[in-house]
Design an enzyme around this catalytic site. Structure first.
Site, PDB file in Angstrom:
ATOM      1  N   GLU A  30       5.572-166.819 -46.968  1.00 55.48           N
ATOM      2  CA  GLU A  30       5.159-166.868 -48.387  1.00 55.48           C
ATOM      3  C   GLU A  30       6.175-166.115 -49.230  1.00 55.48           C
ATOM      4  OE1 GLU A  30       1.599-164.620 -48.741  1.00 55.48           O
ATOM      5  OE2 GLU A  30       0.438-165.937 -47.455  1.00 55.48           O
ATOM      6  N   LYS A  83       7.433-163.159 -51.517  1.00 51.16           N
ATOM      7  CA  LYS A  83       7.024-161.767 -51.726  1.00 51.16           C
ATOM      8  C   LYS A  83       6.999-161.531 -53.230  1.00 51.16           C
ATOM      9  CE  LYS A  83       7.913-157.113 -50.041  1.00 51.16           C
ATOM     10  NZ  LYS A  83       7.654-156.413 -51.281  1.00 51.16           N
ATOM     11  N   ASP A 121       6.802-159.744 -56.640  1.00 51.86           N
ATOM     12  CA  ASP A 121       7.227-158.416 -57.069  1.00 51.86           C
ATOM     13  C   ASP A 121       6.276-157.904 -58.148  1.00 51.86           C
ATOM     14  OD1 ASP A 121       8.716-156.171 -57.126  1.00 51.86           O
ATOM     15  OD2 ASP A 121      10.422-157.041 -58.212  1.00 51.86           O
ATOM     16  N   TYR A 143      -3.018-162.741 -50.816  1.00 48.46           N
ATOM     17  CA  TYR A 143      -2.313-163.067 -49.583  1.00 48.46           C
ATOM     18  C   TYR A 143      -2.981-162.530 -48.325  1.00 48.46           C
ATOM     19  CZ  TYR A 143      -0.512-158.452 -50.787  1.00 48.46           C
ATOM     20  OH  TYR A 143      -0.416-157.141 -51.151  1.00 48.46           O
ATOM     21  N   LYS A 154      14.191-159.502 -47.454  1.00 46.98           N
ATOM     22  CA  LYS A 154      14.583-159.277 -48.849  1.00 46.98           C
ATOM     23  C   LYS A 154      15.836-160.068 -49.195  1.00 46.98           C
ATOM     24  CE  LYS A 154      11.945-155.739 -50.302  1.00 46.98           C
ATOM     25  NZ  LYS A 154      12.372-154.776 -51.239  1.00 46.98           N
ATOM     26  N   CYS A 212      24.799-140.987 -87.163  1.00 39.36           N
ATOM     27  CA  CYS A 212      24.907-142.441 -87.137  1.00 39.36           C
ATOM     28  C   CYS A 212      26.385-142.833 -87.178  1.00 39.36           C
ATOM     29  CB  CYS A 212      24.165-143.036 -88.337  1.00 39.36           C
ATOM     30  SG  CYS A 212      24.489-144.802 -88.540  1.00 39.36           S
ATOM     31  N   CYS A 230      27.030-144.643 -90.936  1.00 33.22           N
ATOM     32  CA  CYS A 230      26.945-143.952 -92.221  1.00 33.22           C
ATOM     33  C   CYS A 230      27.041-142.430 -92.100  1.00 33.22           C
ATOM     34  CB  CYS A 230      25.658-144.342 -92.952  1.00 33.22           C
ATOM     35  SG  CYS A 230      24.178-143.685 -92.152  1.00 33.22           S
ATOM     36  N   CYS A 290      18.832-143.704 -86.872  1.00 36.33           N
ATOM     37  CA  CYS A 290      19.494-143.332 -88.113  1.00 36.33           C
ATOM     38  C   CYS A 290      18.401-143.383 -89.188  1.00 36.33           C
ATOM     39  CB  CYS A 290      20.604-144.335 -88.443  1.00 36.33           C
ATOM     40  SG  CYS A 290      21.180-144.168 -90.143  1.00 36.33           S
ATOM     41  N   CYS A 333      21.655-147.177 -94.896  1.00 33.29           N
ATOM     42  CA  CYS A 333      22.777-147.333 -93.958  1.00 33.29           C
ATOM     43  C   CYS A 333      23.172-148.809 -93.966  1.00 33.29           C
ATOM     44  CB  CYS A 333      22.350-146.906 -92.558  1.00 33.29           C
ATOM     45  SG  CYS A 333      23.552-147.338 -91.283  1.00 33.29           S
TER      46      CYS A 333
HETATM   47  S1  IVH Z   1       1.270-159.179 -46.816  1.00 34.63           S
HETATM   48  C1  IVH Z   1       0.059-155.085 -44.231  1.00 34.63           C
HETATM   49  N1  IVH Z   1       2.166-160.949 -48.496  1.00 34.63           N
HETATM   50  O1  IVH Z   1       4.588-156.283 -50.479  1.00 34.63           O
HETATM   51  C2  IVH Z   1       0.622-155.529 -45.513  1.00 34.63           C
HETATM   52  N2  IVH Z   1       2.453-158.648 -49.057  1.00 34.63           N
HETATM   53  O2  IVH Z   1       6.075-154.171 -48.891  1.00 34.63           O
HETATM   54  C3  IVH Z   1       0.500-157.028 -45.632  1.00 34.63           C
HETATM   55  N3  IVH Z   1       3.535-158.277 -51.217  1.00 34.63           N
HETATM   56  O3  IVH Z   1       2.067-153.883 -50.085  1.00 34.63           O
HETATM   57  C4  IVH Z   1       1.131-157.459 -46.878  1.00 34.63           C
HETATM   58  N4  IVH Z   1       3.767-160.393 -51.762  1.00 34.63           N
HETATM   59  O4  IVH Z   1       1.993-155.417 -52.153  1.00 34.63           O
HETATM   60  C5  IVH Z   1       2.031-159.641 -48.238  1.00 34.63           C
HETATM   61  N5  IVH Z   1       2.884-162.660 -49.893  1.00 34.63           N
HETATM   62  C6  IVH Z   1       2.741-161.348 -49.651  1.00 34.63           C
HETATM   63  C7  IVH Z   1       3.187-160.347 -50.544  1.00 34.63           C
HETATM   64  C8  IVH Z   1       3.023-159.014 -50.204  1.00 34.63           C
HETATM   65  C9  IVH Z   1       3.962-159.142 -52.144  1.00 34.63           C
HETATM   66  C10 IVH Z   1       3.636-156.814 -51.333  1.00 34.63           C
HETATM   67  C11 IVH Z   1       2.349-156.100 -50.979  1.00 34.63           C
HETATM   68  C12 IVH Z   1       2.694-155.111 -49.920  1.00 34.63           C
HETATM   69  C13 IVH Z   1       4.173-154.993 -50.068  1.00 34.63           C
HETATM   70  C14 IVH Z   1       4.768-154.596 -48.736  1.00 34.63           C
END
Ligand code: IVH
Length: 664
Positions: free
Chosen positions: A114, A116, A118, A225, A313, A407, A410, A425, A430
């Protein structure tokens, strides 16, 4: 209405509102207009105000935010909220898969992949079908209870469908959609406010609000998730959990892959990298998890993270370059912002030669010096930023920077705001501030005086023809003839555009005046509420806070602006020049267009604002861009890109006679 009748009506309204919310947010098929929805909501609010005992935990009225709280309560998580181990290369990911194979003693291992997200991790508990509470991750063992703030997320069900599991705890990520973040920052820029750095920090800030009404305005969203406590329900794998999420109208990730080999994982993370920029949220990686819960249990956890999952990552879009200089940009409110001038460098397909440094505090914290080799990063659609300095590459000739005391334009001594972050300023005369203010006044979003671009405004200010916005209305052919490189035809056009602007809606004028903290939305609300500029000027701070969206910060700013003598004189000049100070009253003509959203394009028999007013008077909405939410495109002659887009999206296009026939 008796109390029993009120209770029954309240329950009916709650059920209806939950249903319409699901139709809108989950199914994308609303069957009533926003206005009808608001009317149901208001009726429920009235009942709850009269009989507070009828207010339930799952009432949709809680989405707009409740009374501020004193502080957050701590919640101990039933199952700890762990973090994930990170990997940064395909080799490391392959090594992870080999560990899974060893741990489980077989070749093929069913995994899910899936995005990740942010954002900010949260956990939410449903009990007997009702959202009971939600909390942040905190230290993994205990987090802050942020239930009221979470309830403001429109997509999040407060009540579950009756025909599925009723008690369980789900985990997910709260985020601010990229589009919401960009819009918010645009509004902040227009209102002369500090920009937010990125969607994740903005989400953290919004979830940490003690006043959930502020959170409600941030339009947060959520994806789920995982499950924390699922003892009573039959879910044996991630795949089962996706089915549960679908069934309970809880949003799962928009993209999900299945793979049972290392090669399959690599294919998935590469495909995700291709697609992730089009997702509505920021992503910084992929999460790979073993599908079967039995396998997960067998693999177990370390003290920090599960052995059955890992985060891969992606490389952030970074580049190294030299910081040539730091310029100071003077804004319309006098804010002095440092801007990095860089040796041009290619970052993910585009050349970057400027980057934001946000403020001087940040320069100091990162110890950024002119001549440094710096790392810049472009995250999503956000303006490039300087993330760090390669101190090991310093020659000793780098020049440290100190915040300006005066500034640069001016020479007036600067002011610092209370938090000492924004340096301004304070001189309203100005020349740079004046230029920015005029540019804002004439801009499309404000008075829309076309053709008066940056270079013309700069000349007008430099030769002192224009000292404030009222001077624009004193221009004539003779005065404008003093401009360089501007022909008589252009002069004629400027004068016509300036003249036409006198008829603009008064909210455009209020927005154009550039009152600190008043964006276009705020200006509209002020005029809707007070009806005229004079009524706004006469309002005390308390009156102002009665206006929707005008709070403890904006009200004093507005009040102060209208009490400043120079501003009063300026307003008088604008009034004498014949500008429009009172809101036209749009009388509701019919409800024929209720529930429809219109986009107007091309040349029509009347100007667009007039047609827009007609649509609004008949209950319709008008928006500027074609999207999936557009019901009709009203296309006049020479309709261009909007017509193409409408055709592509299958939005129905009408010509003017068809539109008139609808109203007849
Ligand atoms: S599964 C046991 N799935 O990433 C933890 N985490 O660095 C299982 N996160 O604390 C996490 N998207 O906040 C999972 N598709 C995803 C995610 C996800 C973002 C975050 C989550 C977690 C952190 C871990």
């Amino acid at each position: 209405m008796t109390h029993v009748e009120a209770a029954a009506r309240a329950e009916f309204l709650r059920t209806e509102l939950h249903r319409h919310n699901r139709l809108y947010y989950v199914e994308g098929k609303p069957v009533i207009s926003d206005k009808e929805f608001d009317m149901l909501l208001r009726e429920l609010q009235d009942i709850e105000a009269q009989s507070p005992d009828l207010l339930t935990d799952d009432s949709p009225t809680q989405r707009v935010g409740g009374a501020p709280i004193e502080g957050f309560t701590q919640i101990k998580h039933s199952v700890p909220m762990m973090s994930l181990d990170n990997t940064y290369s395909e080799e490391e990911l392959t090594a992870f898969f080999t560990r899974l194979q060893k741990g489980l003693g077989r070749e093929k291992i069913d995994c899910v992949i899936e995005p990740k997200v942010d954002g900010v991790a949260i956990t939410i508990r449903y009990e007997n079908g009702v959202l009971k509470h939600g909390a942040t991750r905190g230290d993994g063992q205990t987090g802050d209870e942020v239930t009221n703030n979470l309830k403001t997320i429109q997509r999040l069900p407060l009540r579950l469908p009756k025909d599925g599991p009723q008690t369980f705890e789900v985990r997910g990520e709260v985020f601010m959609p990229k589009a919401v973040f960009n819009k918010l920052n645009k509004e902040r820029e227009e209102a002369g406010e500090q920009l937010f750095a990125n969607p994740r920090n903005t989400t953290t800030g919004a979830l940490k609000q003690l006043d959930s009404k502020i959170t409600a305005k941030r339009n947060l969203d959520i994806v789920f998730y995982g499950l924390a406590d699922a003892t009573d329900i039959d879910v044996q794998s991630q795949a089962d959990m996706y089915a549960l999420l679908d069934h309970t109208c809880l949003r799962k990730a928009d993209l999900i892959w299945r793979a049972d080999s290392a090669e399959g994982l690599l294919t998935a993370i590469r495909e995700l990298d291709e697609k992730r920029r089009s997702l509505p949220y920021e992503t910084d990686g992929a999460v790979i998890k073993v599908n079967a819960f039995a396998d997960q249990r067998e693999l177990g956890v370390t003290s920090k993270a599960p052995r059955w999952a890992i985060a891969y990552k992606y490389q952030p879009e970074q580049a190294e370059t030299k910081l040539i200089a730091v310029d100071i940009q003077v804004g319309r409110t006098g804010a002095l912002t440092p801007v990095a001038r860089l040796e041009p460098v290619l970052v993910s397909g585009s050349t970057v030669s400027n980057a934001t440094l946000h403020n001087y505090e940040e320069i100091e914290r990162k110890d950024i010096r002119v001549g440094d080799i710096v790392i810049i990063e472009k995250a999503g659609e956000i303006i490039p930023a300087v993330v760090s300095v390669k101190k090991e590459l310093r020659s000793g000739d780098e020049v440290p920077l100190s915040p300006p005391t005066h500034c640069p334009i001016c020479g007036t001594g600067v002011h610092r705001d209370e938090e000492q972050v924004v340096i301004r300023c304070p001189n309203p005369h100005c020349p740079e501030v004046v230029k920015r203010r005029i540019e804002h006044f004439v801009s499309r979003g404000a008075m829309d005086i076309s053709g008066l671009g940056e270079s013309v405004v700069a000349q007008l200010v430099e030769i002192k023809l224009v000292r404030d916005v009222a001077d624009l209305y004193a221009l004539n052919e003779l005065l404008l003839a003093r401009l360089e490189r501007v022909g008589t035809k252009s002069i004629d056009n400027y004068l016509k555009a300036v003249e036409a602007s006198k008829q603009q809606d008064p909210w455009r004028l209020v927005f154009g005046l550039g009152i600190l903290h008043v964006g276009a939305g705020g200006a509209r609300k002020l005029l809707e509420h007070f009806g005229s500029i004079d009524a706004i000027a006469a309002a005390c701070i308390e009156d102002l806070t009665q206006c929707p969206d005008i709070g403890a910060i904006v009200a004093p700013s507005v009040n102060g602006w209208f009490h400043d003598e120079e501003n009063i004189a300026l307003l008088n000049c604008l009034r004498t020049a014949g500008l429009n100070f009172a809101q036209k009253v749009i009388e509701a003509a019919s409800n024929k267009l209720a529930g429809t959203t219109w986009v107007i394009t091309g040349t029509l028999s009347e100007d667009r604002e007039t047609i827009a007013d007609t649509i609004r008077a008949n209950g319709g909405k008008v928006s500027s861009g074609v999207s999936g939410k557009t019901t009709y495109l009203l296309a006049g002659e020479d309709a261009g890109s909007k017509l193409d887009k409408a055709t592509k999206l299958g939005v129905k296009t009408l010509i003017e006679p068809e539109f008139r026939a609808m109203l007849a």
